[in-house]
Each structure stands twice: as structure tokens, then as C-alpha cells.
Scaffold this motif. Structure first.
Motif, PDB file in Angstrom:
ATOM      1  N   LYS A  23      41.767 -21.334 -84.100  1.00 36.47           N
ATOM      2  CA  LYS A  23      42.898 -20.942 -83.519  1.00 36.47           C
ATOM      3  C   LYS A  23      42.446 -19.650 -82.690  1.00 36.47           C
ATOM      4  CE  LYS A  23      46.136 -21.902 -87.040  1.00 36.47           C
ATOM      5  NZ  LYS A  23      46.450 -21.524 -88.498  1.00 36.47           N
ATOM      6  N   GLU A  24      41.585 -18.589 -82.968  1.00 33.37           N
ATOM      7  CA  GLU A  24      41.401 -17.649 -82.192  1.00 33.37           C
ATOM      8  C   GLU A  24      40.568 -18.041 -80.664  1.00 33.37           C
ATOM      9  OE1 GLU A  24      41.827 -14.664 -83.608  1.00 33.37           O
ATOM     10  OE2 GLU A  24      41.327 -13.625 -81.609  1.00 33.37           O
ATOM     11  N   ALA A  25      39.624 -19.000 -80.697  1.00 33.80           N
ATOM     12  CA  ALA A  25      39.102 -19.636 -79.578  1.00 33.80           C
ATOM     13  C   ALA A  25      40.015 -20.209 -78.727  1.00 33.80           C
ATOM     14  CB  ALA A  25      38.005 -20.278 -79.993  1.00 33.80           C
ATOM     15  N   ASP A  26      40.832 -20.846 -79.334  1.00 31.89           N
ATOM     16  CA  ASP A  26      41.804 -21.737 -78.732  1.00 31.89           C
ATOM     17  C   ASP A  26      42.978 -20.796 -77.984  1.00 31.89           C
ATOM     18  OD1 ASP A  26      43.179 -23.987 -77.877  1.00 31.89           O
ATOM     19  OD2 ASP A  26      44.743 -23.704 -79.218  1.00 31.89           O
ATOM     20  N   PHE A  27      43.189 -19.726 -78.673  1.00 32.36           N
ATOM     21  CA  PHE A  27      44.158 -18.558 -78.161  1.00 32.36           C
ATOM     22  C   PHE A  27      43.731 -18.073 -76.874  1.00 32.36           C
ATOM     23  CE2 PHE A  27      45.423 -13.941 -78.149  1.00 32.36           C
ATOM     24  CZ  PHE A  27      46.530 -14.101 -77.645  1.00 32.36           C
ATOM     25  N   ALA A  40      37.115 -26.163 -71.870  1.00 29.04           N
ATOM     26  CA  ALA A  40      36.753 -26.653 -73.350  1.00 29.04           C
ATOM     27  C   ALA A  40      35.649 -25.525 -73.801  1.00 29.04           C
ATOM     28  CB  ALA A  40      35.829 -27.860 -73.171  1.00 29.04           C
ATOM     29  N   VAL A  41      35.927 -25.373 -75.214  1.00 25.71           N
ATOM     30  CA  VAL A  41      34.917 -24.370 -75.965  1.00 25.71           C
ATOM     31  C   VAL A  41      34.429 -24.990 -77.081  1.00 25.71           C
ATOM     32  CG1 VAL A  41      35.233 -22.416 -77.201  1.00 25.71           C
ATOM     33  CG2 VAL A  41      36.365 -22.645 -74.865  1.00 25.71           C
ATOM     34  N   MET A  42      33.394 -24.649 -77.607  1.00 29.17           N
ATOM     35  CA  MET A  42      32.786 -25.117 -78.718  1.00 29.17           C
ATOM     36  C   MET A  42      32.227 -23.846 -79.382  1.00 29.17           C
ATOM     37  SD  MET A  42      30.588 -28.685 -78.650  1.00 29.17           S
ATOM     38  CE  MET A  42      29.779 -28.760 -80.399  1.00 29.17           C
ATOM     39  N   VAL A  43      32.083 -23.637 -80.722  1.00 27.45           N
ATOM     40  CA  VAL A  43      31.488 -22.919 -81.446  1.00 27.45           C
ATOM     41  C   VAL A  43      30.636 -23.519 -82.580  1.00 27.45           C
ATOM     42  CG1 VAL A  43      31.450 -20.535 -82.773  1.00 27.45           C
ATOM     43  CG2 VAL A  43      33.320 -21.000 -80.826  1.00 27.45           C
ATOM     44  N   THR A  44      29.254 -23.207 -82.745  1.00 25.64           N
ATOM     45  CA  THR A  44      28.815 -23.554 -83.945  1.00 25.64           C
ATOM     46  C   THR A  44      27.829 -22.533 -84.667  1.00 25.64           C
ATOM     47  OG1 THR A  44      26.464 -23.876 -82.447  1.00 25.64           O
ATOM     48  CG2 THR A  44      28.053 -25.893 -82.864  1.00 25.64           C
ATOM     49  N   SER A  45      27.850 -22.592 -85.977  1.00 20.63           N
ATOM     50  CA  SER A  45      27.036 -22.021 -86.778  1.00 20.63           C
ATOM     51  C   SER A  45      25.494 -22.334 -86.687  1.00 20.63           C
ATOM     52  CB  SER A  45      27.658 -22.199 -88.291  1.00 20.63           C
ATOM     53  OG  SER A  45      26.612 -21.743 -89.119  1.00 20.63           O
ATOM     54  N   VAL A  46      24.718 -21.209 -86.325  1.00 20.72           N
ATOM     55  CA  VAL A  46      23.198 -21.458 -86.348  1.00 20.72           C
ATOM     56  C   VAL A  46      22.751 -21.752 -87.601  1.00 20.72           C
ATOM     57  CG1 VAL A  46      21.247 -20.249 -86.032  1.00 20.72           C
ATOM     58  CG2 VAL A  46      23.188 -19.764 -84.147  1.00 20.72           C
ATOM     59  N   GLU A  47      23.330 -21.120 -88.793  1.00 22.44           N
ATOM     60  CA  GLU A  47      22.850 -21.287 -90.096  1.00 22.44           C
ATOM     61  C   GLU A  47      22.895 -22.914 -90.371  1.00 22.44           C
ATOM     62  OE1 GLU A  47      24.635 -18.682 -92.811  1.00 22.44           O
ATOM     63  OE2 GLU A  47      23.335 -19.455 -94.632  1.00 22.44           O
ATOM     64  N   THR A  48      23.926 -23.315 -90.221  1.00 20.14           N
ATOM     65  CA  THR A  48      24.217 -24.555 -90.960  1.00 20.14           C
ATOM     66  C   THR A  48      24.091 -25.746 -89.900  1.00 20.14           C
ATOM     67  OG1 THR A  48      26.620 -24.188 -90.504  1.00 20.14           O
ATOM     68  CG2 THR A  48      25.659 -23.690 -92.696  1.00 20.14           C
ATOM     69  N   GLY A  49      24.426 -25.523 -88.755  1.00 28.33           N
ATOM     70  CA  GLY A  49      24.447 -26.612 -87.459  1.00 28.33           C
ATOM     71  C   GLY A  49      25.954 -27.096 -87.716  1.00 28.33           C
ATOM     72  N   GLU A  50      26.716 -26.350 -88.335  1.00 29.08           N
ATOM     73  CA  GLU A  50      28.401 -26.961 -88.364  1.00 29.08           C
ATOM     74  C   GLU A  50      28.818 -26.565 -87.005  1.00 29.08           C
ATOM     75  OE1 GLU A  50      28.582 -26.653 -93.300  1.00 29.08           O
ATOM     76  OE2 GLU A  50      29.512 -25.221 -92.023  1.00 29.08           O
ATOM     77  N   VAL A  51      29.848 -27.391 -86.659  1.00 25.22           N
ATOM     78  CA  VAL A  51      30.632 -27.290 -85.443  1.00 25.22           C
ATOM     79  C   VAL A  51      31.857 -26.494 -85.996  1.00 25.22           C
ATOM     80  CG1 VAL A  51      32.053 -28.092 -83.613  1.00 25.22           C
ATOM     81  CG2 VAL A  51      29.738 -29.134 -84.129  1.00 25.22           C
ATOM     82  N   ILE A  52      31.881 -25.167 -85.853  1.00 19.89           N
ATOM     83  CA  ILE A  52      32.927 -24.554 -86.423  1.00 19.89           C
ATOM     84  C   ILE A  52      34.149 -24.326 -85.466  1.00 19.89           C
ATOM     85  CG2 ILE A  52      31.593 -23.450 -88.139  1.00 19.89           C
ATOM     86  CD1 ILE A  52      31.791 -20.903 -86.423  1.00 19.89           C
ATOM     87  N   ALA A  53      34.218 -24.569 -84.332  1.00 18.97           N
ATOM     88  CA  ALA A  53      35.373 -24.666 -83.451  1.00 18.97           C
ATOM     89  C   ALA A  53      35.432 -25.468 -82.469  1.00 18.97           C
ATOM     90  CB  ALA A  53      35.684 -23.347 -82.685  1.00 18.97           C
ATOM     91  N   TYR A  54      36.321 -26.353 -82.007  1.00 15.18           N
ATOM     92  CA  TYR A  54      36.147 -27.583 -81.136  1.00 15.18           C
ATOM     93  C   TYR A  54      37.353 -27.790 -80.414  1.00 15.18           C
ATOM     94  CZ  TYR A  54      34.784 -32.419 -79.761  1.00 15.18           C
ATOM     95  OH  TYR A  54      34.522 -33.759 -79.071  1.00 15.18           O
ATOM     96  N   ALA A  99      32.210 -16.840 -67.978  1.00 15.26           N
ATOM     97  CA  ALA A  99      31.764 -16.036 -69.106  1.00 15.26           C
ATOM     98  C   ALA A  99      32.792 -14.994 -69.675  1.00 15.26           C
ATOM     99  CB  ALA A  99      30.582 -15.120 -68.165  1.00 15.26           C
ATOM    100  N   PRO A 100      33.829 -14.666 -68.894  1.00 15.83           N
ATOM    101  CA  PRO A 100      34.669 -13.675 -69.633  1.00 15.83           C
ATOM    102  C   PRO A 100      35.205 -14.235 -70.880  1.00 15.83           C
ATOM    103  CG  PRO A 100      35.160 -13.496 -67.480  1.00 15.83           C
ATOM    104  CD  PRO A 100      34.067 -14.729 -67.568  1.00 15.83           C
ATOM    105  N   ILE A 101      35.431 -15.677 -70.832  1.00 11.19           N
ATOM    106  CA  ILE A 101      35.952 -16.379 -71.914  1.00 11.19           C
ATOM    107  C   ILE A 101      34.963 -16.396 -73.266  1.00 11.19           C
ATOM    108  CG2 ILE A 101      37.014 -18.582 -72.887  1.00 11.19           C
ATOM    109  CD1 ILE A 101      37.782 -19.161 -69.931  1.00 11.19           C
ATOM    110  N   LEU A 102      33.733 -16.631 -72.770  1.00  8.37           N
ATOM    111  CA  LEU A 102      32.397 -16.532 -73.677  1.00  8.37           C
ATOM    112  C   LEU A 102      32.533 -15.121 -74.298  1.00  8.37           C
ATOM    113  CD1 LEU A 102      29.838 -18.186 -74.442  1.00  8.37           C
ATOM    114  CD2 LEU A 102      28.554 -16.311 -73.050  1.00  8.37           C
ATOM    115  N   PHE A 103      32.601 -14.168 -73.730  1.00 15.54           N
ATOM    116  CA  PHE A 103      32.350 -12.650 -74.285  1.00 15.54           C
ATOM    117  C   PHE A 103      33.662 -12.315 -75.135  1.00 15.54           C
ATOM    118  CE2 PHE A 103      29.157 -12.584 -70.987  1.00 15.54           C
ATOM    119  CZ  PHE A 103      28.064 -11.882 -71.996  1.00 15.54           C
ATOM    120  N   ASP A 104      34.672 -12.732 -74.590  1.00 10.76           N
ATOM    121  CA  ASP A 104      36.003 -12.693 -75.527  1.00 10.76           C
ATOM    122  C   ASP A 104      35.807 -13.329 -76.770  1.00 10.76           C
ATOM    123  OD1 ASP A 104      37.332 -11.047 -73.851  1.00 10.76           O
ATOM    124  OD2 ASP A 104      38.727 -12.541 -73.294  1.00 10.76           O
TER     125      ASP A 104
END
Ligand SMILES: [Zn+2]
Length: 785
Positions: free
Chosen positions: A290-294, A312-326, A571-576
Motif C-alpha cells: 500500500k505504501e509503495a503504491d501510494f 512500476a515498483v517491486m520490492v523484495t526481501s533479501v533475506e527470503t527472496g520473497e517479492v513483498i510489493a508488486y 530515483a525520487p520514488i526509489l528513495f521515498d
């Protein structure tokens, strides 16, 4: 009647009796066979909605079933409150009867006879389940009997909780809502297990009269039914007096809630990949999604003013390799701007986003050391003359700086030195399946965006590198918990990955852009942007020990826009997004066993010689040890007037010695502009040997004024020719330029193969001593007779 006749009569009667008994037995047997097999294997085969859940089982979104019903796939349990409500309302004897309630049937018959019409069904929940299964056939006495028989059979096959579960999953709740789970979301916007007593009671009375709910009509009737049920629950002690009082105050649902739609592109992807009609548990974290979408939508509002509609935005967890935002696109942009396109799966030009991979592989192979000088002068590679984004040339530039400033020319030189074919196959081994064409098809522009990648694979590569560094092994990205973890090693060693991430840390963020000051600079993030040719794609990817975030912004139809650059738009989206993620680990640990601490010439970034005066220490990945010692700092001799001398023209006792930085003249021209403290090499004293060194460099071929006839091949390509030089110093390094653009450097054998276009060209050759030879060359098409 004679005795004989009587005997015959009795015999016939007896035979008939036996026959009848046999017939009964046979019929009973037939009935048993039918009864055993009277239920289908699955009671229901209706199409179901596709339901997408987050990692905690919360609803992310759903897609309506093929028959346009909101019917979620059968749930595993029925929440306690609804269970109590439905049993109390529909079938108090549910837990004790065998599918049919004789008292219920008796009562119903009596009521129907007394009133002269059908007022009561006397159906148990099991019999109602049969009616749901049989799609509500007309109510007749024979149908009723049939339902009773099937109900007893159902009771034999299923437990009470299974019966209740199936009933709750298939009961109609009005309009096109079927089943408790869909009803809870549609009417209350919450999962069924979070409903209150009043809400559960409201839903429990609906299957009996599903027309009551829409749209806010018959509210009094619905409220009366609900309240009567609540009262009964109070009487049997399911709810307390105070719970009852509070429940009466709750409002009835007004209009149906829209279902959540938090990951529409992931839902579509699941449907397209054959998961239609199922409940799909994902690894998505709802809060992060939700946060990334917002944040994406927020930035997209501004970008839209500039005609940039998709992202488009994707966030993954390094620890598990899980895609946590899509987030596959900017939904707000509307369907006229192709908001349905899943930009995470779309192949787009890389721009500079894969430059770090070349830097890392070059360190690993010993092509460069982390801050080693790369050439940054006007250059030509065959017919390819790359430009830096800012149009500048700085002569020499440390490799890490060339990476984080994303200079094109030094990186193309690096690709040429490292090897195009090798890097091309590296990309494939890393998992870029979209790099389909041959290395020669892409040429050296491969490093500047010649190839296409999709965000999923890009994110996967960066996640695997972070995993390699943290855990020594990597896994594929996983969208769903059901996917197995596939452990593998990333094709780059941890030392090189670490040095690469360090180079991507970039403390000097561009401060002229207002978007940057908002970011907490104490947080370490390795990041890189990319901008494709024609401003069509803006990329940004960032890595911390916990997360990998990728951002793409552009237009799905490929239209380029001014200002659509990685730094400005992505990049501004990335840092946010990083700002919104909880920080757990500050930074990666340096992989000690794969790195060595070395002395480094702090100017050139090479291992120092005794002539390098400014030295520092640095940690290098071991591969970098294969690079040469500093070729730039040399010892020269000067007389008192500061002229260069040697033993041929000066008394060694009179000489002064100095360590001097000597760079090729073509580089010097640019280097000195950016380095005001740089001192050019002083000239030789005129009577010294070697003073007139211009004779030591000569162009052997072509001759002055010579026309070179080069036939054009069948494929239209100009044939190549060879230019040759000689130098009296066998250690000399020569730098070849054509029309002011650096082409190549040679050592030992001074020959280059070129393919100049038809016309006049200026050939210039420099050595490191500052000597230069130039001549005009004319290329003519065709063959000399
Ligand atoms: Zn040096």
C-alpha cells in the motif's frame, strides 16, 4: 374346491409371496446401490472468484467468477459467531439430527396444513445444502422427499463442520454475492472472522431471504429479523445482555463495499498463468504494498503533467527472496493510458541500469581495480561514437566514479577491455532471459541500453547479489509461499559484489534537485539509475542488506518525454520507498576472505610504484590484484631552469629529480581542464638527446596524400584497412585518433584495423611523451586498376 385345486392355489400364492419378497429385496438392493452412489464426488462445481491474499492471509483483491458471481472458493473454516448465528436461525437441532429432523418436518406439515399454504419448509441445514447443490429446484413434496434422502447420505459422508462449511460457502447473500467470505467483504469490507455478532446475525438471516439486502431496501424487515436472532442468542447464553444491547445499536450495511484492489496486476498475472478460480496466497506484505503504491501514485500525479503515465515498483526481501510489493502500473492513469499493462513483466531498454554488473565482473576478472583510471575522451568504436550524457570529456576518470556518475564513454571502453562476448554470456548466466540476440547484434552499445530486460529479472539479479554477499548463496525470487526455494550461486564472487555496492553508495547525491533533500542521507543504499535512448525509460534500482527496490517510469506505448531520466523521474520514488521501509541492517559486512588490503596510488587508482607520491590504502576484491602497477607516475630529471634533461646533456650531479604524472596528450587536453593542479610535462632542454623526439614517431601507412581505395562488399559494408606506425622507443604506447575521436591504443605492434567511411579523415597519433603526428587520409570507394 378340491384338495388338489386348493393345494395348487396355495402353491401359487406362496410362490407369488416369495416372488414379491424377492422383488422387495431386489428393489431394496437397487435402492442401496443407488443410495451409495447418489451424491456426486464434489457437491459443487460452480466457477469461483480468483482470490489473492497477502502473506498473512488478508485479501489483496479478487476477480469475479465466470458466471459473474462473487463466489470465493470454499473456505476451510466457518467463524464461530456466524456458526452460532446460522445454526440458531436455521436449524437448532443441526448437531443432533442425521440430516432430517422428524420434529421439524412434523411441525412444518402441521403448520402448512393448518394455514392451508406452505409457510414453513422444515428444512435442516443439510437439506438446504442439498437445495443449493441442486440449484433450487421447485419446491414439491416429492422433491422434499428426495432432498431428505440425499441429506441423510450427505450426513453419512461428511462431518457436521464440513456440511456447515459447504453451506456457508455456497449460500446466496443477495444480488450476485455467494458464500460467507464474499458477503463479509461486500457488505462489511472485512474478512468473515472479523465480523461482530450483529454483522454475523445480519448475514445469517440473509440466505433465507437474500432479497432483503439490496440496496438498503426492506431495512426494517432485515433489522427485525436480525434483532430477533440476537435476542435468541441472548436467551441461549451465546451473548451477554450488554453484548446484545450494543449489537442492537449497530447499523445495517448500506451499499456494497468494493473489494480491495491492492495488487491488480499480480491478480491478472495469476489468472493468465492458470491460477483462475483459486485462492492464491502471495508473499506480498499489505502495508508495504500500500505504501509503495501510494508513493508511486503520488509521484505519478506530477509525472502525468509531463505526459508520463506509467510506472512500476517491486520490492523484495533479501533475506527470503520473497517479492513483498508488486505494483505493475499506475492505476490512476486510466485505461486510455494502458494502466492495465503489467510493466513489471514488460521488456524495456536497460539504459545504464546494468553498468554495475560490468564493473563487478571487471573487478573479478582483474580488468580494473575499483578506482582505476578509465579513458574519457571522444572515442570511436567502429561506427559507434558514444557520448556522455552531459556531453563532457574529462580525460581520465576513476572507474567507480564513472560508474556512479554513469559516464558512457569510460564504460564502453571498459566493456571493450573486459570483452563483449564474455559480458553478454554473463548477463544470460545471471538470469536475463530477454537478452536473446547475439553479442555482435548488440555490439558495445549493450552496456548503454542496447538490450532489454524486465523488472522482475532485474530485481532478481540485484537481490541475488545482495544474498550472495550476505549468505554466500542465492535463491530465485518467489511471489508465492508455495514456490520452492531454489538455491544457487550467483555468477560473481562476493568480494566483487561488495566493491560494486560500495561504488554505488554515492554519497555525492545531486543537490540541485529539490527532491533529494528529503532523504535521510545517513541511510546507506547502493543504487543506480538508467535512462534509455530517446528518454523512453527511467529506471532506478536500490539495494540494502534487507531490501531490493526497483522503479520504472515511462509510457507503456514507448513514447519518450523530456525529463524522463532515471535520476529525475525514478530515483525520487526509489528513495521515498526506502524511507518508508523499516531499516534492520545498516550495511553489508565486508567479505574478509575475498578481499585484500592494498597500497594504492591515490591519483590513478593502480597499485603504486616508488614514483607514486600520494598513496593510500584500500580494500580490493582479490581479482583486482591482477591489474598493472601505476603507469602514470614516472621519475624525470630537470635542470635548475625546470627543463627536462638526461645524461646526454646534463651533469647528473646537477640534476634535480621529480616524480611526474605523465599522461597521453589526447587525454591531457581534457584532463587538465578538470584538474587545475595538473602540471604538464616540461619540455626537454633543446640540446638533449630525445629532445627532438617527434622523429621517433612516424606514420608508415598510409603515405601523405595517398588515396585509399576500399571496395564495398556485397553486404554494403566498407572493407577494412590497416594503419601502421613505428616508434623508436620499443616501450612506447600510441593513441590513435580518427577525426578527433579516440579509436584505440597500441603497444609494441602499432597497427590498427579501421573501416573509415568514404571521404577525408584526419588521422592523429600520440605517444605518451607528447609527440603527435597527423595526416589527412582520403578513402575512395571502388578498386584501383
Ligand atoms: Zn601513481
Amino acid at each position: 374346491m378340491s384338495a388338489h385345486a386348493l393345494y395348487g392355489f396355495l402353491l401359487v400364492r406362496r410362490r407369488r409371496k416369495v416372488l414379491r419378497r424377492k422383488w422387495y429385496l431386489f428393489s431394496f438392493w437397487i435402492f442401496l446401490v443407488w443410495y451409495a452412489d447418489c451424491l456426486p464426488d464434489e457437491l459443487f462445481d460452480d466457477s469461483t472468484s480468483t482470490v489473492l491474499l497477502d502473506s498473512d492471509g488478508n485479501l489483496l483483491g479478487a476477480h469475479i467468477a465466470d458466471d459473474h458471481q462473487w463466489r470465493f472458493p470454499e473456505s476451510k473454516t466457518v467463524p464461530y459467531k456466524f456458526r452460532a448465528c446460522i445454526v440458531e436461525f436455521e436449524d437448532r437441532g443441526f448437531y443432533s439430527h442425521m440430516g432430517v429432523s422428524p420434529s421439524g418436518v412434523g411441525r412444518a406439515l402441521w403448520q402448512n396444513v393448518r394455514s392451508g399454504r406452505r409457510v414453513s419448509g422444515g428444512s435442516t441445514l443439510t437439506m438446504q445444502l442439498v437445495r443449493l447443490m441442486r440449484k433450487n429446484p421447485p419446491r414439491t413434496y416429492s422433491e422434499k422427499v428426495y432432498e431428505m434422502i440425499l441429506a441423510t447420505r450427505i450426513e453419512m459422508r461428511y462431518s457436521k463442520s464440513e456440511i456447515l462449511r459447504m453451506y456457508a460457502s455456497h449460500a446466496p447473500f443477495g444480488n450476485n454475492v455467494v458464500g460467507l467470505d464474499a458477503a463479509a467483504w461486500r457488505f462489511f469490507g472485512r474478512p468473515a472472522n472479523q465480523l461482530s455478532w450483529a454483522e454475523s446475525a445480519t448475514l445469517a438471516v440473509l440466505p433465507n431471504a437474500p432479497g432483503l439486502i439490496y440496496p438498503g431496501k426492506n431495512h426494517d424487515l432485515l433489522r427485525n429479523k436480525r434483532n430477533r436472532l440476537l435476542n435468541r442468542l441472548r436467551k441461549i447464553g451465546k451473548i451477554s445482555e450488554s453484548e446484545y444491547r450494543l449489537a442492537l445499536l449497530e447499523r445495517l450495511p448500506e451499499k456494497p463495499h468494493p473489494l480491495p484492489n491492492a495488487a491488480p496486476h499480480l491478480l491478472q498475472k495469476c489468472i493468465a498463468e492458470g491460477k483462475k478460480g483459486r485462492v492464491i496466497r502471495t508473499n506480498i506484505r499489505s502495508r508495504i504494498q500500500k505504501e509503495a503504491d501510494f508513493l508511486l501514485e503520488n509521484h505519478a500525479q506530477l509525472l502525468r503533467e509531463n505526459g508520463i503515465f506509467n510506472g512500476a515498483v517491486m520490492v523484495t526481501s533479501v533475506e527470503t527472496g520473497e517479492v513483498i510489493a508488486y505494483i505493475g502500473n499506475v492505476v490512476e492513469s486510466g485505461s486510455e493510458h494502458a494502466n492495465q499493462v503489467n510493466c513489471i513483466d514488460a521488456s524495456r531498454s536497460t539504459g545504464s541500469i546494468i553498468k554495475p554488473l560490468l564493473y563487478g565482473k571487471s573487478l573479478e576478472s582483474g580488468t580494473i581495480a575499483p578506482s582505476m583510471f578509465l579513458r574519457d575522451v571522444p572515442s570511436r568504436f567502429g561506427n559507434f561514437s558514444p557520448k556522455n550524457f552531459a556531453g563532457t570529456f574529462e580525460g581520465l576518470i576513476p572507474a567507480d566514479e564513472a560508474l556512479f556518475r554513469s559516464l558512457n564513454i569510460p564504460m564502453v571502453h571498459l566493456l571493450q577491455n573486459y570483452g563483449l562476448t564474455k559480458f553478454h554470456s554473463n548477463l544470460k548466466r545471471m538470469g536475463f532471459t530477454t537478452v536473446r540476440r547475439s553479442a555482435s547484434h548488440y555490439g558495445l552499445s549493450l552496456i548503454l541500453g542496447g538490450a532489454e530486460v524486465n523488472m522482475f529479472e532485474l530485481n532478481q539479479v540485484y537481490t541475488r547479489m545482495a544474498q550472495q554477499l550476505r549468505y554466500g548463496e542465492t535463491s530465485q525470487l518467489r511471489l508465492f509461499p508455495s514456490e520452492e526455494r531454489d538455491i544457487s550461486e550467483f555468477p560473481m564472487n562476493s568480494g566483487s559484489v561488495f566493491a560494486m555496492f560500495e561504488a554505488m553508495l554515492e554519497v555525492r547525491r545531486p543537490d540541485e534537485d529539490n527532491n533529494w533533500h528529503l532523504f535521510d542521507s545517513s541511510r546507506k543504499i547502493a543504487w543506480k539509475t538508467g535512462t534509455s535512448y530517446g528518454f523512453r525509460d527511467a529506471w532506478a534500482v536500490g539495494v540494502t542488506p534487507d531490501y531490493v527496490v526497483s522503479v520504472w517510469v515511462g509510457n507503456a506505448d514507448g513514447e519518450g518525454r523530456p525529463g524522463l531520466t532515471g535520476v529525475q523521474a525514478a530515483a525520487p520514488i526509489l528513495f521515498d520507498i526506502f524511507q518508508s521501509l523499516p531499516m534492520k541492517t545498516e550495511w553489508f559486512q565486508q567479505p574478509e576472505s575475498e578481499m585484500v588490503e592494498v597500497e594504492v596510488c591515490s591519483v590513478s587508482g593502480h597499485r603504486p610504484t616508488e614514483n607514486c607520491e600520494k598513496q593510500t590504502t584500500a580494500w580490493w576484491p582479490k581479482g583486482a590484484l591482477q591489474t598493472t602497477a601505476c603507469p602514470y607516475h614516472q621519475r624525470i630529471h630537470l635542470n635548475r631552469q625546470g627543463k627536462r634533461v638526461n645524461s646526454s646533456c646534463a651533469d647528473p650531479m646537477e640534476m634535480q629529480h621529480a616524480n611526474w604524472m605523465i599522461i597521453a596528450p589526447d587525454v591531457e587536453e581534457y584532463y587538465k581542464k578538470y584538474h587545475p593542479l595538473y602540471k604538464p610535462l616540461p619540455p626537454y632542454l633543446s640540446q638533449c638527446e630525445g629532445a627532438n623526439t617527434s622523429n621517433s614517431l612516424s606514420i608508415l601507412y598510409p603515405d601523405i596524400g595517398q588515396k585509399i581505395y576500399l571496395p564495398v562488399g556485397l553486404n554494403g559494408e566498407q572493407q577494412a584497412t590497416v594503419f601502421r606506425c613505428s616508434h623508436s622507443n620499443k616501450d612506447a604506447v600510441l593513441f590513435w585518433h580518427l577525426d578527433g575521436q579516440f579509436v584505440q591504443q597500441t603497444a609494441e605492434f602499432h597497427e590498427i584495423v579501421v573501416r573509415p567511411e568514404v571521404g577525408k579523415h584526419l588521422l592523429t597519433v600520440y605517444d605518451t611523451e607528447g609527440n603527435k603526428k597527423s595526416m589527412w587520409v582520403e578513402i575512395v570507394a571502388g578498386r584501383i586498376e
